[in-house]
Design a protein around this motif. Sequence first.
Motif, PDB file in Angstrom:
ATOM      1  N   ASN A   1       0.820  -1.212   0.000  1.00 52.45           N
ATOM      2  CA  ASN A   1       0.000   0.000   0.000  1.00 52.45           C
ATOM      3  C   ASN A   1       0.852   1.260   0.000  1.00 52.45           C
ATOM      4  O   ASN A   1       0.485   2.257  -0.636  1.00 52.45           O
ATOM      5  CB  ASN A   1      -0.945  -0.015   1.210  1.00 52.45           C
ATOM      6  CG  ASN A   1      -2.225  -0.782   0.924  1.00 52.45           C
ATOM      7  OD1 ASN A   1      -3.146  -0.259   0.311  1.00 52.45           O
ATOM      8  ND2 ASN A   1      -2.266  -2.031   1.346  1.00 52.45           N
ATOM      9  N   ASP A   2       1.977   1.214   0.697  1.00 52.89           N
ATOM     10  CA  ASP A   2       2.878   2.374   0.675  1.00 52.89           C
ATOM     11  C   ASP A   2       3.356   2.643  -0.756  1.00 52.89           C
ATOM     12  O   ASP A   2       3.383   3.800  -1.209  1.00 52.89           O
ATOM     13  CB  ASP A   2       4.086   2.119   1.580  1.00 52.89           C
ATOM     14  CG  ASP A   2       3.731   2.203   3.060  1.00 52.89           C
ATOM     15  OD1 ASP A   2       2.653   2.753   3.371  1.00 52.89           O
ATOM     16  OD2 ASP A   2       4.527   1.711   3.890  1.00 52.89           O
ATOM     17  N   VAL A   3       3.740   1.583  -1.464  1.00 52.13           N
ATOM     18  CA  VAL A   3       4.241   1.737  -2.828  1.00 52.13           C
ATOM     19  C   VAL A   3       3.146   2.264  -3.758  1.00 52.13           C
ATOM     20  O   VAL A   3       3.369   3.197  -4.543  1.00 52.13           O
ATOM     21  CB  VAL A   3       4.786   0.386  -3.358  1.00 52.13           C
ATOM     22  CG1 VAL A   3       5.060   0.463  -4.864  1.00 52.13           C
ATOM     23  CG2 VAL A   3       6.042  -0.007  -2.601  1.00 52.13           C
ATOM     24  N   ILE A   4       1.962   1.674  -3.680  1.00 45.42           N
ATOM     25  CA  ILE A   4       0.858   2.064  -4.572  1.00 45.42           C
ATOM     26  C   ILE A   4       0.413   3.498  -4.287  1.00 45.42           C
ATOM     27  O   ILE A   4       0.212   4.302  -5.220  1.00 45.42           O
ATOM     28  CB  ILE A   4      -0.335   1.101  -4.423  1.00 45.42           C
ATOM     29  CG1 ILE A   4       0.044  -0.312  -4.900  1.00 45.42           C
ATOM     30  CG2 ILE A   4      -1.546   1.608  -5.211  1.00 45.42           C
ATOM     31  CD1 ILE A   4       0.356  -0.435  -6.361  1.00 45.42           C
ATOM     32  N   MET A   5       0.270   3.849  -3.017  1.00 39.43           N
ATOM     33  CA  MET A   5      -0.214   5.192  -2.683  1.00 39.43           C
ATOM     34  C   MET A   5       0.838   6.264  -3.000  1.00 39.43           C
ATOM     35  O   MET A   5       0.483   7.375  -3.406  1.00 39.43           O
ATOM     36  CB  MET A   5      -0.618   5.266  -1.208  1.00 39.43           C
ATOM     37  CG  MET A   5      -1.784   4.337  -0.854  1.00 39.43           C
ATOM     38  SD  MET A   5      -3.198   4.400  -2.006  1.00 39.43           S
ATOM     39  CE  MET A   5      -3.780   6.073  -1.749  1.00 39.43           C
ATOM     40  N   ASP A   6       2.120   5.909  -2.842  1.00 40.27           N
ATOM     41  CA  ASP A   6       3.177   6.850  -3.240  1.00 40.27           C
ATOM     42  C   ASP A   6       3.153   7.071  -4.753  1.00 40.27           C
ATOM     43  O   ASP A   6       3.303   8.204  -5.230  1.00 40.27           O
ATOM     44  CB  ASP A   6       4.552   6.319  -2.819  1.00 40.27           C
ATOM     45  CG  ASP A   6       4.808   6.466  -1.323  1.00 40.27           C
ATOM     46  OD1 ASP A   6       4.005   7.149  -0.663  1.00 40.27           O
ATOM     47  OD2 ASP A   6       5.783   5.866  -0.830  1.00 40.27           O
ATOM     48  N   ALA A   7       2.963   5.991  -5.494  1.00 37.68           N
ATOM     49  CA  ALA A   7       2.883   6.097  -6.957  1.00 37.68           C
ATOM     50  C   ALA A   7       1.668   6.928  -7.366  1.00 37.68           C
ATOM     51  O   ALA A   7       1.735   7.737  -8.303  1.00 37.68           O
ATOM     52  CB  ALA A   7       2.806   4.709  -7.579  1.00 37.68           C
ATOM     53  N   TYR A   8       0.556   6.737  -6.650  1.00 36.96           N
ATOM     54  CA  TYR A   8      -0.682   7.478  -6.938  1.00 36.96           C
ATOM     55  C   TYR A   8      -0.483   8.970  -6.678  1.00 36.96           C
ATOM     56  O   TYR A   8      -0.881   9.820  -7.484  1.00 36.96           O
ATOM     57  CB  TYR A   8      -1.813   6.929  -6.064  1.00 36.96           C
ATOM     58  CG  TYR A   8      -3.150   7.605  -6.267  1.00 36.96           C
ATOM     59  CD1 TYR A   8      -3.963   7.272  -7.348  1.00 36.96           C
ATOM     60  CD2 TYR A   8      -3.599   8.583  -5.377  1.00 36.96           C
ATOM     61  CE1 TYR A   8      -5.197   7.894  -7.540  1.00 36.96           C
ATOM     62  CE2 TYR A   8      -4.826   9.211  -5.557  1.00 36.96           C
ATOM     63  CZ  TYR A   8      -5.614   8.861  -6.643  1.00 36.96           C
ATOM     64  OH  TYR A   8      -6.821   9.479  -6.833  1.00 36.96           O
ATOM     65  N   ALA A   9       0.140   9.288  -5.553  1.00 40.11           N
ATOM     66  CA  ALA A   9       0.367  10.703  -5.209  1.00 40.11           C
ATOM     67  C   ALA A   9       1.339  11.369  -6.177  1.00 40.11           C
ATOM     68  O   ALA A   9       1.201  12.558  -6.508  1.00 40.11           O
ATOM     69  CB  ALA A   9       0.897  10.799  -3.775  1.00 40.11           C
ATOM     70  N   LEU A  10       2.321  10.602  -6.632  1.00 41.81           N
ATOM     71  CA  LEU A  10       3.329  11.142  -7.547  1.00 41.81           C
ATOM     72  C   LEU A  10       2.757  11.417  -8.932  1.00 41.81           C
ATOM     73  O   LEU A  10       3.138  12.378  -9.603  1.00 41.81           O
ATOM     74  CB  LEU A  10       4.499  10.148  -7.650  1.00 41.81           C
ATOM     75  CG  LEU A  10       5.717  10.582  -8.462  1.00 41.81           C
ATOM     76  CD1 LEU A  10       6.408  11.761  -7.785  1.00 41.81           C
ATOM     77  CD2 LEU A  10       6.689   9.418  -8.624  1.00 41.81           C
TER      78      LEU A  10
END
Length: 436
Positions: free
Chosen positions: A358-367
């Motif tokens: 979830n950290d990876v996906i949400m960071d990618a989403y925010a970026l």
Amino acid sequence: MQKPVVALVGRPNVGKSTLFNRLVGTKTAIIEDTPGVTRDRIYGTVNYKNYSFNLIDTGGIDITENKINDEIKGQAELAIDEADIAVFVVDGKEGLTANDYVVKDILMSSGKEVIVAISKADTKLFKEHEYDFYELGFKTYVPFSGEQNFGIYDLLDHITKDFKEIKHEEDDSIKFSIIGRPNVGKSSLVNALLNEDRVIVSDEAGTTRDAVDMPLTYHGQKFTVIDTAGMRKKGKIYENVEKYSLLRSLKAIDRSDVCVIVLNAEEGIIEHDKHIAGYALEAGKAVVIVVNKWDLIEDKDKQMKKFKELIKNEFQFMTYAPIVFLSALTKKRIHTLMPEIIKVYENATREVKTSVLNDVIMDAYALNLPPTYKGKRMKIYFSTQVSTKPPTFNIQVNNKGLLHFSYKRYLENKIRDSFDFEGTPIILQFKNKGEE
């Protein structure tokens, strides 16, 4: 467990392809917008109740000027030769023709179990011809309509009545198959790995008859090597119809944890190589690409760089696959293969913690936010890994209809950047909030 094989045979325009599509459904199609994946739609997997089998759709056998089209006839005979059961499709609207009797003779001489499937049985004309078909002399007749889905389940019941139900194998060895078109050196590679001449090796394409399982122990770990056959029979027709060697690859792919795709360094890459790779992709298997006969290549460093670029361009749908250059004949660089097989197997079985994912996906989403459509934007709520072999991820969103394929590819790349999934496909499943 090896899947049974069923072949659809008959003259042209009797409804074989309609029946094929009805039985196989969406299982045959590789995603069409994936570059580089071109394949004949003559093979498919059918799942029915607790059974699964491979289905072949053959070309129509026709008589032209009283002479049978030898190539089509040869293709059909080869498919029948491969099959456990032949489904003889006839036209219930037109009745029997001279072509049907030609097909009958081929089937009778094969000695295979035959089910006569009478198509277009929803028409009035079928009643006029219904009893004519018994002249063919077979035991089982099943009327059906591919368009109306009438009689399909009855036909499937007859096909699967003697099949064994799918059961999970208890064998704990890692299974890898050696797949590729005829004469790329598959059997020589198996012998090199086993360090003994367990498989017949010949200059003639298609020496191997069927898939052969052989145990292998490497650094104390158990493996099963599955060698796949080339073409079964000699002769111009059999040698030319390379696409039928896919069937033996399919059988091996089904039972594999890892597929080793063998290419011929001398000949380069042809369309048939991509066909076989496409089936490994569709089956969700981890893969290693082997460029064999590397001992015959001069200026190896320069050519290795060129070959890697060629593979990257021709296998755009499989850029995650590691590439190994070796010579099965001289055993040069043979030691580089097993570590790659182990690595891609471990990657295919890798599990990612939900919190880290979830950290990876949400960071990618925010970026990089997804593009908007009619003023609406897809939102990502939660992600979790649901299975392995291949690694599969569920991503919960507000509206999966807003997903663009380019954004899905972006998220896949971010996952690959964060975790080692070299050699294995990964699947991203987008689901609306609350959707099972």
